[in-house]
Design an enzyme around this catalytic site. Structure first.
Site, PDB file in Angstrom:
ATOM      1  N   CYS A 134       0.855  -1.179   0.000  1.00 38.58           N
ATOM      2  CA  CYS A 134       0.000   0.000   0.000  1.00 38.58           C
ATOM      3  C   CYS A 134       0.895   1.234   0.000  1.00 38.58           C
ATOM      4  O   CYS A 134       2.104   1.112   0.051  1.00 38.58           O
ATOM      5  CB  CYS A 134      -0.833   0.043   1.283  1.00 38.58           C
ATOM      6  SG  CYS A 134      -1.656  -1.501   1.664  1.00 38.58           S
ATOM      7  N   ARG A 178       0.920   2.255  -5.955  1.00 38.81           N
ATOM      8  CA  ARG A 178       1.228   1.186  -5.006  1.00 38.81           C
ATOM      9  C   ARG A 178       0.001   0.340  -4.664  1.00 38.81           C
ATOM     10  O   ARG A 178       0.101  -0.665  -3.962  1.00 38.81           O
ATOM     11  CB  ARG A 178       1.795   1.782  -3.713  1.00 38.81           C
ATOM     12  CG  ARG A 178       3.067   2.569  -3.940  1.00 38.81           C
ATOM     13  CD  ARG A 178       3.592   3.112  -2.636  1.00 38.81           C
ATOM     14  NE  ARG A 178       3.888   2.044  -1.706  1.00 38.81           N
ATOM     15  CZ  ARG A 178       4.991   1.333  -1.712  1.00 38.81           C
ATOM     16  NH1 ARG A 178       5.919   1.578  -2.605  1.00 38.81           N
ATOM     17  NH2 ARG A 178       5.191   0.381  -0.833  1.00 38.81           N
ATOM     18  N   TRP A 224      -3.665  -1.813  -1.270  1.00 39.99           N
ATOM     19  CA  TRP A 224      -3.645  -2.977  -2.153  1.00 39.99           C
ATOM     20  C   TRP A 224      -3.899  -4.156  -1.225  1.00 39.99           C
ATOM     21  O   TRP A 224      -3.061  -4.503  -0.393  1.00 39.99           O
ATOM     22  CB  TRP A 224      -2.293  -3.100  -2.834  1.00 39.99           C
ATOM     23  CG  TRP A 224      -2.209  -4.170  -3.872  1.00 39.99           C
ATOM     24  CD1 TRP A 224      -2.802  -4.167  -5.091  1.00 39.99           C
ATOM     25  CD2 TRP A 224      -1.466  -5.382  -3.800  1.00 39.99           C
ATOM     26  NE1 TRP A 224      -2.465  -5.300  -5.782  1.00 39.99           N
ATOM     27  CE2 TRP A 224      -1.650  -6.073  -5.022  1.00 39.99           C
ATOM     28  CE3 TRP A 224      -0.648  -5.963  -2.829  1.00 39.99           C
ATOM     29  CZ2 TRP A 224      -1.064  -7.299  -5.293  1.00 39.99           C
ATOM     30  CZ3 TRP A 224      -0.056  -7.188  -3.102  1.00 39.99           C
ATOM     31  CH2 TRP A 224      -0.273  -7.833  -4.314  1.00 39.99           C
ATOM     32  N   ASN A 273       1.449  -0.144   5.798  1.00 38.38           N
ATOM     33  CA  ASN A 273       1.819  -0.901   4.600  1.00 38.38           C
ATOM     34  C   ASN A 273       2.659  -2.075   5.066  1.00 38.38           C
ATOM     35  O   ASN A 273       3.651  -1.875   5.770  1.00 38.38           O
ATOM     36  CB  ASN A 273       2.629   0.009   3.654  1.00 38.38           C
ATOM     37  CG  ASN A 273       3.302  -0.772   2.553  1.00 38.38           C
ATOM     38  OD1 ASN A 273       2.772  -1.769   2.080  1.00 38.38           O
ATOM     39  ND2 ASN A 273       4.466  -0.327   2.131  1.00 38.38           N
ATOM     40  N   GLY A 274       2.264  -3.286   4.691  1.00 38.23           N
ATOM     41  CA  GLY A 274       3.015  -4.472   5.125  1.00 38.23           C
ATOM     42  C   GLY A 274       2.062  -5.543   5.596  1.00 38.23           C
ATOM     43  O   GLY A 274       0.852  -5.467   5.335  1.00 38.23           O
ATOM     44  N   GLU A 301      -0.951  -7.607 -19.336  1.00 40.16           N
ATOM     45  CA  GLU A 301      -1.055  -6.702 -18.184  1.00 40.16           C
ATOM     46  C   GLU A 301      -2.016  -5.548 -18.439  1.00 40.16           C
ATOM     47  O   GLU A 301      -2.809  -5.202 -17.575  1.00 40.16           O
ATOM     48  CB  GLU A 301       0.322  -6.056 -17.894  1.00 40.16           C
ATOM     49  CG  GLU A 301       1.248  -6.847 -17.043  1.00 40.16           C
ATOM     50  CD  GLU A 301       2.549  -6.097 -16.784  1.00 40.16           C
ATOM     51  OE1 GLU A 301       2.985  -6.089 -15.629  1.00 40.16           O
ATOM     52  OE2 GLU A 301       3.146  -5.537 -17.734  1.00 40.16           O
ATOM     53  N   LYS A 357       2.363  -1.514  -8.716  1.00 37.74           N
ATOM     54  CA  LYS A 357       3.687  -1.180  -9.237  1.00 37.74           C
ATOM     55  C   LYS A 357       4.781  -1.914  -8.482  1.00 37.74           C
ATOM     56  O   LYS A 357       5.770  -2.346  -9.043  1.00 37.74           O
ATOM     57  CB  LYS A 357       3.890   0.329  -9.123  1.00 37.74           C
ATOM     58  CG  LYS A 357       5.218   0.827  -9.678  1.00 37.74           C
ATOM     59  CD  LYS A 357       5.182   0.860 -11.179  1.00 37.74           C
ATOM     60  CE  LYS A 357       6.527   1.144 -11.787  1.00 37.74           C
ATOM     61  NZ  LYS A 357       6.630   0.582 -13.139  1.00 37.74           N
ATOM     62  N   LYS A 416       3.423  -7.567 -21.418  1.00 38.62           N
ATOM     63  CA  LYS A 416       2.914  -6.197 -21.578  1.00 38.62           C
ATOM     64  C   LYS A 416       1.471  -6.240 -22.064  1.00 38.62           C
ATOM     65  O   LYS A 416       0.613  -5.542 -21.567  1.00 38.62           O
ATOM     66  CB  LYS A 416       3.751  -5.381 -22.574  1.00 38.62           C
ATOM     67  CG  LYS A 416       5.090  -4.909 -22.117  1.00 38.62           C
ATOM     68  CD  LYS A 416       5.083  -3.814 -21.067  1.00 38.62           C
ATOM     69  CE  LYS A 416       5.009  -4.331 -19.670  1.00 38.62           C
ATOM     70  NZ  LYS A 416       6.110  -4.796 -18.958  1.00 38.62           N
ATOM     71  N   HIS A 425       5.534 -28.195 -29.571  1.00 38.36           N
ATOM     72  CA  HIS A 425       5.293 -29.107 -28.452  1.00 38.36           C
ATOM     73  C   HIS A 425       4.063 -28.712 -27.636  1.00 38.36           C
ATOM     74  O   HIS A 425       3.950 -29.104 -26.476  1.00 38.36           O
ATOM     75  CB  HIS A 425       6.533 -29.158 -27.551  1.00 38.36           C
ATOM     76  CG  HIS A 425       7.740 -29.667 -28.247  1.00 38.36           C
ATOM     77  ND1 HIS A 425       7.833 -30.952 -28.742  1.00 38.36           N
ATOM     78  CD2 HIS A 425       8.908 -29.060 -28.574  1.00 38.36           C
ATOM     79  CE1 HIS A 425       9.006 -31.121 -29.329  1.00 38.36           C
ATOM     80  NE2 HIS A 425       9.680 -29.982 -29.251  1.00 38.36           N
ATOM     81  N   GLU A 448       8.327 -10.864 -22.565  1.00 39.61           N
ATOM     82  CA  GLU A 448       8.039  -9.499 -22.108  1.00 39.61           C
ATOM     83  C   GLU A 448       6.926  -8.859 -22.956  1.00 39.61           C
ATOM     84  O   GLU A 448       6.043  -8.177 -22.432  1.00 39.61           O
ATOM     85  CB  GLU A 448       9.331  -8.668 -22.140  1.00 39.61           C
ATOM     86  CG  GLU A 448       9.188  -7.199 -21.758  1.00 39.61           C
ATOM     87  CD  GLU A 448       8.621  -6.942 -20.373  1.00 39.61           C
ATOM     88  OE1 GLU A 448       8.495  -7.883 -19.581  1.00 39.61           O
ATOM     89  OE2 GLU A 448       8.251  -5.786 -20.096  1.00 39.61           O
TER      90      GLU A 448
HETATM   91  C1  G6P Z   1       5.106  -5.812 -10.130  1.00 40.97           C
HETATM   92  C2  G6P Z   1       5.000  -4.837 -11.295  1.00 40.97           C
HETATM   93  C3  G6P Z   1       5.868  -5.303 -12.451  1.00 40.97           C
HETATM   94  C4  G6P Z   1       7.301  -5.481 -11.983  1.00 40.97           C
HETATM   95  C5  G6P Z   1       7.385  -6.448 -10.794  1.00 40.97           C
HETATM   96  C6  G6P Z   1       8.774  -6.441 -10.177  1.00 40.97           C
HETATM   97  O1  G6P Z   1       4.489  -7.009 -10.457  1.00 40.97           O
HETATM   98  O2  G6P Z   1       3.651  -4.725 -11.712  1.00 40.97           O
HETATM   99  O3  G6P Z   1       5.839  -4.337 -13.478  1.00 40.97           O
HETATM  100  O4  G6P Z   1       8.077  -5.977 -13.037  1.00 40.97           O
HETATM  101  O5  G6P Z   1       6.486  -6.041  -9.771  1.00 40.97           O
HETATM  102  O6  G6P Z   1       9.018  -5.169  -9.619  1.00 40.97           O
HETATM  103  P1  G6P Z   1      10.442  -4.602  -9.321  1.00 40.97           P
HETATM  104  O7  G6P Z   1      10.192  -3.285  -8.653  1.00 40.97           O
HETATM  105  O8  G6P Z   1      11.121  -5.581  -8.398  1.00 40.97           O
HETATM  106  O9  G6P Z   1      11.179  -4.484 -10.600  1.00 40.97           O
END
Ligand code: G6P
Length: 608
Positions: free
Chosen positions: A2, A27, A74, A100-101, A488, A603, A485, A504, A481
């Site tokens: 959070c 967050r 969150w 947060n935690g 997501e 994030k 993207k 396969h 990746e």
């Molecule tokens: C979350 C974000 C991703 C990110 C991942 C790792 O899942 O939505 O975009 O790649 O965390 O985050 P970091 O801050 O460790 O790169």
């Protein structure tokens, strides 16, 4: 996971808190709330849903007061709901807490508190903190918070206010980020620096197991056991404007367009005029680079994909064996790591719980820890023996873009640096690499100039429900990746696959409704990926090729092509990534999803 914020000073707290929360919304955004002290009472406003709902509530029922705390959530313990939204209070409604935690022993504590007569109104772990502080509160909030936290297991960054001491906020942290912004006659606490940047650039970090007593004129840090701590403040170099959209429709698009600058910034000072690489800032001596006999890379999400590219690079260039692991798996598989191992932890935020735990695990086995990180002073960097910062600036879009590119750049630097030092990269190759990587910003610019081509492609594919991305060798992580993207931000099901593996399994999915995108730069395996595309076409799928400039054959193989500037095969993953980011962005934008804050994502994930 959070965002928390707190304000004490001469201004009205609510606008500052709301502004801070807006900058922390990345967050988490399941619910939001604030509490302020005014005329001896505690007033709060909170609601499930995004911050805009709270904003409207405050318009209808404004709150005043010059001391307050705020939270954007969150959900981890307890579903997103009004009751579970922070701040949480004690029985007498005198104390308010944002957190947060995760309080890991909250069930045990709750049972004890309930037996003592405390009444709980939420399902959260956080509420036990409010009641514990109430239990230990005699005449000093700081002592009560300290006493409460001594009973707590788990992670926390908290802000606490009480009507009995309206001239202060008490904050504390363990394994969750907390930073102070020190202003003139006002102080602000927050999970992250952007929350207070419009008000002050003077910041102070709080470490694990520290508390801080914040008044409008000072911030006094002490340990959990009560010893006072002296801490220097520092000036934040980021500009608040860097966190604004700068004219783009979404932060994500702005961040994609910032990539040429990010590459240049991440190279600055690390490439010398005579084409050498300098990594002195890591503090790692040459002997260390020579002594290493194995590299482990740990990361999550997009950073993990960067790590996969890193494996190809380090093995190919430095000739060191590399294992790359999802951080959440690494710590539970008893990896064979020793003092000759180098662990590279990659994390944009430096706060991802799994990455932190994996890094700590490796360190405890004697490995040296090098982190590639974007956030100065983050938890990971403080654990590390050395840090190579990516200089991407604040990334607000939840889907990582520019930080991925910056992580790749850092991995190229490490690979060539170690490779040269270990005698595996001849001068001429180092020279060629240094010259070519300097051209990358210009190449990315050329791709960005053609963004309309991708926009047009996006129009054709926005209604699809499934997508397959194929790549081979060093392009395989880029396929992963690209697919990540797309899923997501557009919520389209997309899979990244090593092209050779398609036969396969995934080939069974292919028909005219499943477009297949292949990352096919000129170089090794080009013919093989073209064969895979022929297999796809034989099953009626529409194909898209991301190919190198000058590839005149490509138009015969693919239904649609996008061309990127030619570069060395090893550097091509950087360029191949950009069109995939744009494609995901434009498809999501056409679908009208919340591009910068996609559903269910956050994030930075600071819980396991
Ligand atoms: C979350 C974000 C991703 C990110 C991942 C790792 O899942 O939505 O975009 O790649 O965390 O985050 P970091 O801050 O460790 O790169």
């Amino acid at each position: 996971m959070c965002g928390i914020v707190g304000y004490i000073g001469d201004k009205q707290a609510v606008p500052v808190l709301m502004d801070g929360l807006r900058r922390l919304e990345y967050r988490g955004y399941d619910s939001a709330g604030i509490a302020v002290l005014d005329n001896g009472s505690l007033h709060e406003s909170k609601s499930v849903g995004k911050l805009s709902i709270l904003e409207n509530m405050l318009k209808d029922h404004p709150l005043s007061g010059k001391v307050g705390i705020g939270h954007t959530r969150w959900a981890t313990h307890g579903r997103p709901s009004d009751d579970n939204a922070h701040p949480h209070s004690d029985c007498k409604h005198e104390i308010a807490v944002v957190h947060n935690g995760i309080i890991e022993n909250y069930m045990k504590l709750k049972k004890m508190l309930v037996a003592e007569g405390h009444v709980f109104v939420s399902e959260t772990d956080t509420e036990v903190l409010a009641h514990l502080i109430e239990k230990y509160y005699e005449d000093n909030l700081l002592s009560a918070v300290r006493h409460a936290l001594q009973n707590v297991e788990g992670s926390f960054a908290i802000g606490v206010i009480s009507i009995r001491e309206p001239g202060c906020i008490v904050a504390a942290r363990r394994y969750s980020p907390l930073v102070l912004g020190l202003g003139e006659g006002e102080n602000i606490l927050a999970s992250d620096i952007p929350a207070f940047l419009p008000y002050t650039k003077e910041a102070m970090l709080i470490n694990d197991d520290e508390l801080v007593l914040i008044t409008k004129d000072k911030a006094e840090i002490s340990t959990l056991s009560g010893e006072p701590v002296e801490r220097e403040s520092f000036q934040v170099l980021w500009d608040a404007k860097m966190a604004e959209k700068g004219g783009y429709k979404h932060f994500m698009l702005k961040e994609i367009f910032e990539q040429p600058q990010v590459v240049a910034d991440t190279l600055t000072g690390r490439l010398t005029d005579d084409n050498r690489i300098s990594l002195a800032e890591t503090g790692f001596q040459d002997e260390l680079w020579k002594k290493i006999n194995k590299v482990f890379i740990v990361a999550c999400g997009t950073a993990y994909h960067a790590g996969m590219v890193g494996k190809y690079l380090i093995e190919e260039i430095a000739r060191l064996p590399v294992e790359v692991d999802l951080a959440s798996e690494f710590r539970y598989r008893n990896p064979i790591v020793d003092e000759n191992s180098l662990v590279i932890a990659i994390s944009q935020s430096g706060e991802t719980a799994d990455t932190l735990a994996a890094a700590k695990e490796a360190k405890s086995k004697g490995a040296k820890l090098l982190s590639i990180c974007n956030v100065m002073g983050s938890s990971l960097t403080r654990e590390s023996d050395g840090v190579l910062y990516t200089r991407a600036g604040i990334e607000v879009g939840v889907a990582a873009t520019k930080t991925f590119i910056a992580q790749l750049i850092a991995l190229y630097l490490i690979s060539y640096y170690a490779g040269h030092l270990r005698g595996n990269v001849p001068e001429a190759d180092l020279n060629a690499f240094c010259s070519e990587i300097r051209r990358i910003p210009r190449y990315i610019d050329q791709i960005l100039v053609s963004h309309d081509e991708i926009k047009n492609l996006a129009k054709l594919f926005q209604k699809k429900t499934d997508f397959l991305y194929l790549g081979r060798n060093i392009q395989y992580p880029i396929a992963l990746e690209g697919a990540l993207k797309l899923k997501e931000i557009s919520y389209i099901h997309a899979e990244g696959y090593a092209a050779g593996e398609m036969k396969h399994g995934p080939i069974a999915l292919i028909d005219e409704n499943v477009p297949v995108l292949a990352i096919a730069p000129r170089g090794p395996n080009y013919d093989k990926i073209i064969s895979n595309i022929k297999e796809v076409k034989a099953r009626d799928a529409e194909s898209i090729g991301v190919v190198s400039d000058g590839d005149n054959e490509a138009q015969h193989h693919f239904d649609h092509i996008f061309t990127v500037p030619g570069t060395s095969y090893l550097l091509s993953p950087i360029l191949m990534t950009v069109p995939l980011q744009l494609l995901a962005y434009y498809i999501a934008d056409k679908k009208g999803t919340d591009v910068d804050q996609p559903r269910n994502l956050a994030k930075s994930v600071t819980v396991e």
